[in-house]
Each structure stands twice: as structure tokens, then as C-alpha cells.
Scaffold this motif. Structure first.
Motif, PDB file in Angstrom:
ATOM      1  N   ARG A  99       0.830  -1.199   0.000  1.00  0.00           N
ATOM      2  CA  ARG A  99       0.000   0.000   0.000  1.00  0.00           C
ATOM      3  C   ARG A  99       0.874   1.262   0.000  1.00  0.00           C
ATOM      4  O   ARG A  99       0.659   2.201  -0.763  1.00  0.00           O
ATOM      5  N   GLU A 100       1.888   1.249   0.871  1.00  0.00           N
ATOM      6  CA  GLU A 100       2.767   2.417   0.967  1.00  0.00           C
ATOM      7  C   GLU A 100       3.511   2.658  -0.345  1.00  0.00           C
ATOM      8  O   GLU A 100       3.641   3.792  -0.795  1.00  0.00           O
ATOM      9  N   LEU A 101       3.983   1.583  -0.955  1.00  0.00           N
ATOM     10  CA  LEU A 101       4.709   1.763  -2.213  1.00  0.00           C
ATOM     11  C   LEU A 101       3.779   2.301  -3.302  1.00  0.00           C
ATOM     12  O   LEU A 101       4.173   3.146  -4.111  1.00  0.00           O
ATOM     13  N   ALA A 102       2.539   1.825  -3.307  1.00  0.00           N
ATOM     14  CA  ALA A 102       1.582   2.318  -4.303  1.00  0.00           C
ATOM     15  C   ALA A 102       1.379   3.822  -4.120  1.00  0.00           C
ATOM     16  O   ALA A 102       1.426   4.603  -5.084  1.00  0.00           O
ATOM     17  N   ILE A 103       1.201   4.233  -2.867  1.00  0.00           N
ATOM     18  CA  ILE A 103       1.000   5.663  -2.600  1.00  0.00           C
ATOM     19  C   ILE A 103       2.257   6.449  -2.984  1.00  0.00           C
ATOM     20  O   ILE A 103       2.182   7.489  -3.636  1.00  0.00           O
ATOM     21  N   ASP A 104       3.415   5.916  -2.603  1.00  0.00           N
ATOM     22  CA  ASP A 104       4.679   6.598  -2.928  1.00  0.00           C
ATOM     23  C   ASP A 104       4.835   6.793  -4.433  1.00  0.00           C
ATOM     24  O   ASP A 104       5.206   7.865  -4.911  1.00  0.00           O
ATOM     25  N   PHE A 105       4.571   5.737  -5.167  1.00  0.00           N
ATOM     26  CA  PHE A 105       4.794   5.777  -6.614  1.00  0.00           C
ATOM     27  C   PHE A 105       3.853   6.802  -7.261  1.00  0.00           C
ATOM     28  O   PHE A 105       4.252   7.596  -8.133  1.00  0.00           O
ATOM     29  N   LEU A 106       2.608   6.815  -6.805  1.00  0.00           N
ATOM     30  CA  LEU A 106       1.657   7.788  -7.338  1.00  0.00           C
ATOM     31  C   LEU A 106       2.067   9.211  -6.942  1.00  0.00           C
ATOM     32  O   LEU A 106       2.021  10.137  -7.755  1.00  0.00           O
ATOM     33  N   ALA A 107       2.526   9.361  -5.695  1.00  0.00           N
ATOM     34  CA  ALA A 107       2.947  10.678  -5.231  1.00  0.00           C
ATOM     35  C   ALA A 107       4.149  11.179  -6.028  1.00  0.00           C
ATOM     36  O   ALA A 107       4.298  12.367  -6.288  1.00  0.00           O
ATOM     37  N   CYS A 108       5.006  10.254  -6.454  1.00  0.00           N
ATOM     38  CA  CYS A 108       6.214  10.634  -7.205  1.00  0.00           C
ATOM     39  C   CYS A 108       5.921  10.929  -8.671  1.00  0.00           C
ATOM     40  O   CYS A 108       6.832  11.264  -9.423  1.00  0.00           O
ATOM     41  N   GLY A 109       4.709  10.753  -9.097  1.00  0.00           N
ATOM     42  CA  GLY A 109       4.375  11.176 -10.456  1.00  0.00           C
ATOM     43  C   GLY A 109       3.958  10.081 -11.407  1.00  0.00           C
ATOM     44  O   GLY A 109       3.710  10.350 -12.584  1.00  0.00           O
ATOM     45  N   LEU A 110       3.849   8.842 -10.927  1.00  0.00           N
ATOM     46  CA  LEU A 110       3.300   7.823 -11.820  1.00  0.00           C
ATOM     47  C   LEU A 110       1.881   8.250 -12.180  1.00  0.00           C
ATOM     48  O   LEU A 110       1.090   8.602 -11.306  1.00  0.00           O
ATOM     49  N   ASP A 111       1.613   8.268 -13.479  1.00  0.00           N
ATOM     50  CA  ASP A 111       0.320   8.769 -13.940  1.00  0.00           C
ATOM     51  C   ASP A 111      -0.519   7.589 -14.419  1.00  0.00           C
ATOM     52  O   ASP A 111      -0.239   7.009 -15.472  1.00  0.00           O
ATOM     53  N   PRO A 112      -1.555   7.232 -13.671  1.00  0.00           N
ATOM     54  CA  PRO A 112      -2.347   6.047 -14.026  1.00  0.00           C
ATOM     55  C   PRO A 112      -3.090   6.199 -15.348  1.00  0.00           C
ATOM     56  O   PRO A 112      -3.557   5.202 -15.896  1.00  0.00           O
ATOM     57  N   ALA A 113      -3.139   7.418 -15.875  1.00  0.00           N
ATOM     58  CA  ALA A 113      -3.749   7.585 -17.196  1.00  0.00           C
ATOM     59  C   ALA A 113      -2.757   7.163 -18.276  1.00  0.00           C
ATOM     60  O   ALA A 113      -3.129   6.817 -19.396  1.00  0.00           O
ATOM     61  N   LYS A 114      -1.461   7.182 -17.921  1.00  0.00           N
ATOM     62  CA  LYS A 114      -0.434   6.807 -18.901  1.00  0.00           C
ATOM     63  C   LYS A 114       0.072   5.404 -18.663  1.00  0.00           C
ATOM     64  O   LYS A 114       0.316   4.649 -19.601  1.00  0.00           O
ATOM     65  N   ALA A 115       0.306   5.062 -17.391  1.00  0.00           N
ATOM     66  CA  ALA A 115       0.906   3.761 -17.095  1.00  0.00           C
ATOM     67  C   ALA A 115      -0.143   2.812 -16.522  1.00  0.00           C
ATOM     68  O   ALA A 115      -1.041   3.227 -15.811  1.00  0.00           O
ATOM     69  N   VAL A 116       0.014   1.543 -16.847  1.00  0.00           N
ATOM     70  CA  VAL A 116      -0.804   0.507 -16.231  1.00  0.00           C
ATOM     71  C   VAL A 116      -0.103   0.141 -14.922  1.00  0.00           C
ATOM     72  O   VAL A 116       1.033  -0.319 -14.934  1.00  0.00           O
ATOM     73  N   PHE A 117      -0.763   0.388 -13.815  1.00  0.00           N
ATOM     74  CA  PHE A 117      -0.129   0.226 -12.504  1.00  0.00           C
ATOM     75  C   PHE A 117      -0.884  -0.841 -11.710  1.00  0.00           C
ATOM     76  O   PHE A 117      -2.090  -0.716 -11.486  1.00  0.00           O
ATOM     77  N   PHE A 118      -0.188  -1.883 -11.305  1.00  0.00           N
ATOM     78  CA  PHE A 118      -0.883  -3.009 -10.664  1.00  0.00           C
ATOM     79  C   PHE A 118       0.042  -3.756  -9.716  1.00  0.00           C
ATOM     80  O   PHE A 118       1.251  -3.549  -9.719  1.00  0.00           O
TER      81      PHE A 118
END
Ligand code: ADP
Ligand code: TRP
Length: 321
Positions: free
Chosen positions: A58-77
């Protein structure tokens, strides 16, 4: 072009992870169809704490999104949301020579650090190959330590094609981050969890500032010029400061007259400002628990859809369908 990478959920993210892995991944999502996942199955090869695993994912998911992973561009799972990867791993293990795994140094390194030599730790590279081949990945950005695992993946892809026909697997290309920019830790060695010398990306301000104040320095007097070679303060400041501010910092080192305490305070301010936007995003995301679940569920759907196609092709090629 499909770009795929996985990150292990192994605890608090630090500044080295940010510049070495997150920031490059975030930049790459602009250049192709990015598939980014949290390697939770892999994390189980070396730790068996269920609550910690849930929490770290959960923490890594939040971290990655906070760092700029854009779920509209990347498939994140998360890796385990696509259990099909295990079937491909099995198929790959049937063509994987024992000798290919026996020479992998990561297994030897981990067992020599005291991690129990279980079967999954030994077979780790096969699951990693399955991660990559399951999505017909073209490019796989990884750190230098994963180079050998990418070689194993390519060997297995070639072997699958030799055994069952060209086109069964797509052969991936690694993008090896040479880490010309190895981030230095608070004690001057490479920043790493295993050295306990990290500067976390997120956390309580007072604690983080205190950590920076603990950076190792020599006994140069306040009024004297400060040595710049191997300066931990300068190496870290360079990551966070503008060019102009960095030049001022260098000049202040050369001139002398400013104590290490003040220089560290300046470093702490720059660090704090640099991550301010990410900290804000992180706060917003963590206040909306449904958001992360939704992103990961959407990502899992998209990933699973893709995985099903590739797996069907492989099943047919090998005679399972
Ligand atoms: P740690 O050494 O703290 O255990 P990991 O091995 O989990 O870190 O690293 C995850 C990713 O972060 C790796 O792909 C690596 O490229 C990157 N990374 C870790 N530490 C650094 C560092 N000090 N400088 C640059 N990149 C780093
Ligand atoms: N083994 C990688 C690491 O520890 C994480 C990982 C798992 C990975 N599967 C992957 C990376 C597939 C790239 C592609 O950093």
C-alpha cells in the motif's frame, strides 16, 4: 513500445530509490506504453510477515503515485493481481536449466546475508522472466543489480522460441541504469537500506532534519574553507538545489566562514522544498483510501487482459491448449 518494470515493496522509500528508480520510471512513462507493478510475490521470497507485506504494498503504491506515476499513462498493478504469471513461470521453469539459476549471484548474495535459501529465492529469476514475457515487454528499465536477471530472461525467451516455435515469446531489451548518479548515503557510502544510512523520501520533518544534521563531516573550523572532495553535503545538495544555489554552496565551501551546522541546515531546507509537491500529493492520496484501491484494480484489469492474450498464445504453442 511496451516498457515494463517491477519494484519490490520492501519498506520506506529513500532518496536513492527516488533518483535511481522512481524518477526514471516516471520519465519513461512518456515514451511508450508503461506497465509498472509492485512485485509482492517476489517480496515473499525473503520475508513472511503478512501484515508488513500488505502495508508495504500500500505504501509503495501511494509513494509511486505521489512521485508522479500517472495512471492515465501507465498501467499500474500489483503482481499478485495477475496470478497467470505463475502459470507462465511454471512453463518457463520446465525449460530452465538448473545451471542457469545456479550461477545467479543474487541468490548467493542473499543467502550469504542470512536469508533462508528457499526454493522461491532460487527460482526468483524464473518468476521475473515470467513477469516480463507475460506482457510481451520490449524494454525493461532496471538497476545494475538486475542485469543478470535480464540475461536469464532473454535466455529463457530464446529457449522458449527454439523449443516451441518463433514468436512464442518476445525477446526483451534491458535498459540498464548505469547509476553514474549513485546517491550517496548519510555516511558517505552508497545510500542503501542495508547500510542503514538512508534519507527517507517521506516522513516527519523534525526526524528528517535531525538525520541530515547527523551527516558525517570532518573537524574543519568554522572560519576555514571546507574540503569539497567527498563532501556528502555537496553531493546531496546537488540533487535538490538549483544550479545557482549549488554554485553559491560551492563558493561558501571555498571561502570558509560558515560552519557545517549551517551548511547542513541549508541542505535540509533544499531537500524539504524539493519534495514538497510530492509530499502534498502523498497526503492527498493517503486521505482517500479508495483512490489507490481503484487505481490498482483498474491496472489489474488492464494487465490481466493483456496477460490472458499472451498466455493463451503460449499455452497453444506448448500444447496445453
Ligand atoms: P536498497 O539498496 O536500499 O535495498 P533496493 O536494492 O531496494 O535499495 O533498490 C531499489 C532500486 O533503487 C534499485 O533498482 C536501484 O537502482 C535504486 N537505488 C537504490 N539505492 C540507490 C542509490 N543509492 N543510488 C541510486 N539508485 C539506487
Ligand atoms: N527483481 C526486481 C528488483 O528487485 C523487481 C522485479 C520483479 C522486476 N520482477 C521484475 C523488475 C520484472 C523488472 C522486471 O528490483
Amino acid at each position: 513500445m511496451r516498457i515494463l518494470t517491477g519494484l519490490q515493496p520492501s519498506g520506506k522509500l529513500h532518496v536513492g530509490n527516488y533518483f535511481g528508480a522512481m524518477e526514471p520510471a516516471v520519465r519513461l512513462q512518456e515514451q511508450g506504453e508503461a506497465f509498472y507493478f509492485i512485485a509482492d510475490y517476489h517480496a515473499m521470497t525473503s520475508s513472511h510477515k503478512a501484515d508488513a507485506l500488505r502495508e508495504n504494498v500500500r505504501e509503495l503504491a501511494i509513494d509511486f503515485l505521489a512521485c508522479g506515476l500517472d495512471p492515465a499513462k501507465a498501467v499500474f498493478f500489483r503482481q499478485s493481481a495477475v496470478p497467470e504469471v505463475n502459470e507462465l513461470a511454471w512453463i518457463l521453469s520446465t525449460i530452465c536449466p538448473m545451471s542457469l539459476l545456479a550461477k545467479c549471484h543474487s541468490y548467493k548474495d542473499k543467502t550469504s546475508q542470512g536469508i533462508a535459501p528457499n526454493h522461491a529465492l532460487f527460482a526468483y529469476p524464473v518468476l521475473m522472466a515470467a513477469d516480463i514475457l507475460l506482457y510481451d515487454s520490449n524494454k525493461v528499465p532496471v538497476g545494475k543489480d538486475q542485469k543478470q536477471h535480464l540475461e536469464v530472461t532473454r535466455d529463457l525467451a530464446v529457449k522458449l522460441n527454439d523449443t516451441y516455435g518463433e514468436g512464442t515469446a518476445v525477446i526483451p531489451e534491458p535498459i540498464i541504469r548505469e547509476e553514474t548518479a549513485i546517491v550517496i548515503g548519510l555516511d558517505g557510502r552508497k545510500m542503501s537500506k542495508s547500510y542503514d544510512n538512508t534519507l527517507p523520501l517521506f516522513g516527519d520533518e523534525k526526524t528528517l532534519r535531525k538525520l541530515i544534521m547527523k551527516i558525517t563531516t570532518d573537524s574543519t573550523a568554522v572560519e576555514d574553507p571546507k574540503p569539497m572532495e567527498n563532501s556528502i553535503i555537496l553531493a546531496l545538495y546537488r540533487l535538490f538545489a538549483s544550479e545557482a544555489d549549488y554554485a553559491t554552496m560551492v563558493a561558501d565551501h571555498e571561502r570558509g566562514g560558515i560552519g557545517y551546522g549551517d551548511l547542513k541546515k541549508r541542505l535540509a531546507d533544499a531537500y524539504w522544498d524539493y519534495f514538497a509537491p510530492m509530499r502534498e500529493r502523498r497526503l492527498a492520496i493517503s486521505q482517500d483510501p479508495g483512490y489507490v484501491d481503484k487505481i490498482l484494480a483498474d491496472g489489474a484489469d488492464r494487465a490481466r487482459n493483456e496477460a490472458a492474450k499472451v498466455l493463451q498464445r503460449v499455452r497453444r504453442a506448448v500444447g496445453l491448449a
